[in-house]
Design an enzyme around this catalytic site. Sequence first.
Site, mmCIF file in Angstrom:
data_model
loop_
_atom_site.group_PDB
_atom_site.id
_atom_site.type_symbol
_atom_site.label_atom_id
_atom_site.label_comp_id
_atom_site.label_asym_id
_atom_site.label_seq_id
_atom_site.Cartn_x
_atom_site.Cartn_y
_atom_site.Cartn_z
ATOM 1 N N ARG A 241 0.863 -1.227 -0.021
ATOM 2 C CA ARG A 241 0.163 0.028 0.102
ATOM 3 C C ARG A 241 1.103 1.350 -0.093
ATOM 4 N NH1 ARG A 241 -3.567 -2.875 -1.321
ATOM 5 N NH2 ARG A 241 -5.753 -2.918 -0.493
ATOM 6 N N GLU A 270 -3.509 7.594 -4.219
ATOM 7 C CA GLU A 270 -3.831 7.333 -5.324
ATOM 8 C C GLU A 270 -5.304 7.574 -5.818
ATOM 9 O OE1 GLU A 270 -3.965 2.620 -5.694
ATOM 10 O OE2 GLU A 270 -2.064 2.884 -4.929
ATOM 11 N N HIS A 288 -1.475 0.298 -9.838
ATOM 12 C CA HIS A 288 -1.873 -0.570 -8.914
ATOM 13 C C HIS A 288 -2.511 -1.872 -9.506
ATOM 14 C CE1 HIS A 288 -3.613 -0.834 -4.522
ATOM 15 N NE2 HIS A 288 -3.361 -1.968 -5.161
HETATM 16 C C1 GLV Z 1 -5.018 -5.236 -3.931
HETATM 17 O O1 GLV Z 1 -4.304 -4.350 -3.748
HETATM 18 C C2 GLV Z 1 -5.631 -5.722 -2.912
HETATM 19 O O2 GLV Z 1 -5.438 -5.590 -1.727
HETATM 20 O O3 GLV Z 1 -6.179 -6.986 -3.299
#
Ligand code: GLV
Length: 327
Positions: A241, A270, A288
């Site tokens: 993250r 983001e 992402h």
């Molecule tokens: C993606 O970032 C997830 O947490 O599945």
Amino acid sequence: MSTGGRPRILLMHPILDPGPAILAEAAEVVAYPVNQPLDEASIRRAAEGCIGIVSQLMDPIRETVLSTPGLKIVSNVAVGFDNIDVPAATSHKVMVTNTPGVLDDATADFAFTLIMATARRIVEADSFTRQGKFRGWAIDMMLGADVHGATLGLIGVGRIGRGVAHRAKGFNMRVLYYDPHPLPPDAEQELGAARVDMGRLLAESDFVSVHVPLTQETHHLLSTPQFGQMKRTAILINTSRGPVVDEAALVEALNAKKIAGAGLDVYEREPAVHPGLIPMPNVVLAPHIASATVSTRSEMSAMAARNMATAVRGGRPPNLLNPEVKR
Ligand code: GLV
């Protein structure tokens, strides 16, 4: 909460097959009309009259949403759930579920993709070639760093971190890890991974790859002091993250050449990306997409839909994060 006797659920964003069919069998599905990140007040308005919400990681699901009368479950189509205030959900007796396990391999593959791409300058090389700048082989052209035999430092060895360690074995890498929870000795041995403290991991690793959830404890886990402890030749990889890394401090460390590069799939705000990162050729930026394979995203959709369907039918969903709500 129902219309015509059927419970209603709010689908915040489209999901992949077979998710929609699983949801439709269990409930009336109300699709949010706009597929874009929303604020809490808009989600709350849309959730009125719904027993469940199928959310995604960009949807803030906190007190305002969780206090919606009649809401029983929030099913997040992600393994990470830092977008949801789970204690608040528990206090409102709202179940929260996620999609663990199914995305481990795709995400570990992608962390390795970023390791390779940054070390061997593949994005830079592609653009150089397309621009017609390749005018002949040269012994010193686009020199990169070795991946094989290098030291990989894993911050966090949950399922995804272990997957990266497993791949690193095939590249004959030395693997160090930092995690408050040690791996069982047989797993350490199988992966060839040694547990060290954070300082040693930062000081000795050629690649530092982050695999922790975002919590209060991990927010800005990597900031100016940590970049100062890394090798000047080291590369940071983040597929966890964004806010685990202090993005402004990272830009400063890259500009000051305290570290050599970064491969990033996630960002602090983001979808915004720190403008300082954009012109840097030694940084590989992805939007992402670590879990974005057809089969993985389909599995995540199916799992989230099954979690929702089970709860709507009065059962205990398999991936319940707050079991105290449903004993
Ligand atoms: C993606 O970032 C997830 O947490 O599945």
